[in-house]
Design an enzyme around this catalytic site. Sequence first.
Site, PDB file in Angstrom:
ATOM      1  N   ASP A 161       0.875  -1.555  -0.287  1.00 27.28           N
ATOM      2  CA  ASP A 161       0.045   0.104  -0.194  1.00 27.28           C
ATOM      3  C   ASP A 161       0.845   1.207  -0.166  1.00 27.28           C
ATOM      4  OD1 ASP A 161      -2.814   1.229   0.080  1.00 27.28           O
ATOM      5  OD2 ASP A 161      -3.174   0.245   1.368  1.00 27.28           O
ATOM      6  N   ASP A 218      -9.704   3.401  -3.833  1.00 25.60           N
ATOM      7  CA  ASP A 218     -10.213   1.909  -3.177  1.00 25.60           C
ATOM      8  C   ASP A 218     -11.668   1.809  -3.818  1.00 25.60           C
ATOM      9  OD1 ASP A 218      -7.518   1.799  -1.571  1.00 25.60           O
ATOM     10  OD2 ASP A 218      -9.270   1.524   0.879  1.00 25.60           O
TER      11      ASP A 218
END
Length: 411
Positions: A161, A218
């Site tokens: 991430d 996301d």
Amino acid sequence: MCATTNNNYFLLLLVFSTTSILAKDNELGLTPPMGWNTWCTLGKCGKDFCNDKEIMNIADTMESNGMRDLGYTYINLDDCWADYRDDNGNIVPDISRFPNGMASVIKYLNKKGFRFGLYTDSGTRTCSNGGRNHSITGSYGHYEQDAASYASWGVEYVKMDWCNTKGVNLDPHVAYRNMSRALEKTGKKIWLNSCEWGVMQPWYWMYQYANSWRTGPDHHDNWDSTSNIIEINAELGVYAGPGGWNDPDFIYTGGQGCDPPVDSAHCPGQTDIEYRTEFSMWCLMAAPLIVATDIRNLTDVMKKVLFNKEMIAINQDSLGKGGNRIGFSDCPNKACQIWSKDLSDGGKAIGLYNADNVTHTIEINFIEYFNWPAVSMRDLWQLKDMDVVESSFSVAVEGHGMEVYRIMKHE
């Protein structure tokens, strides 16, 4: 204008060719990955939770319900497993969740034919504390050390991430290059999934380092999010290919988990039609099919969608071409869209997508788009062959719906 267009076309061919060449080097990702991820399964989106019993239970279920045999072979932990670093700087799994460490869980999964993946972060801390009262360390400053730990446990997939990177002025080109090299140094073939949210347009360059790259923010279990992800990826198919795939993020077929006090395995944020469209798009885009819902409690729509072998075959087609939006049909605001994906047998998968919230008739002219005067067609959701269609085809598509067909030029 023509010269510019031709130059861009050749640049795209070069990028695609390079991606294919790299795939032969690492032998990973010849087709998009399929599997399951912990995120949102237990109704704690943003507060990810996992433990060894849950992961082994998921493996048991995916083995018994047939998902593994359909190709869903990755079982991945998101931001839920790590705890702290020991005195030597080694990352330590949360002992309350994994009392026997990670290697024993991975061994259990491997025996059942699954591959194990986990999450880390490029920066100093991960994005979530996983419901704990302290932050979780990222891999910054420990790329090689973490890669070595992962390899020693048997990890085969790493998602990295991009949270908490500003304070250390990280450049994604450098961070993902360094983790890629660290994983290679272990001598174990490990899939790297980059997750810098598409900010630096990774489809242009990430193929050098990763086998898949997030193309946007996301994905959440609601139609606004799904439709936005579709739009972001509408023209990125040319950058996908064996060894390197655009990643629009998880799929939420059936609905994410429920937060207390709701006592249910699924709290759907989309309609069944929208879930079918979500899956259809991911298949046409040749995107990773990573399910982030509770597959231990299959709903009717989950059975119909996630187990559709013919749609999965489109996603996993060996030619490895990503699908693109190729045009529009006549309705307001360009809501009626035509998508296409080339297939290894010389045919195509086409999707007729209605982004509006009311029904529209969508038409495709096969001569105009493919120079095919007649085509044989198979409906991939009704699972039936259709009559030979000459020149063009039209169908009424529900709002937020998508009809998908496998077509071949009719001689």
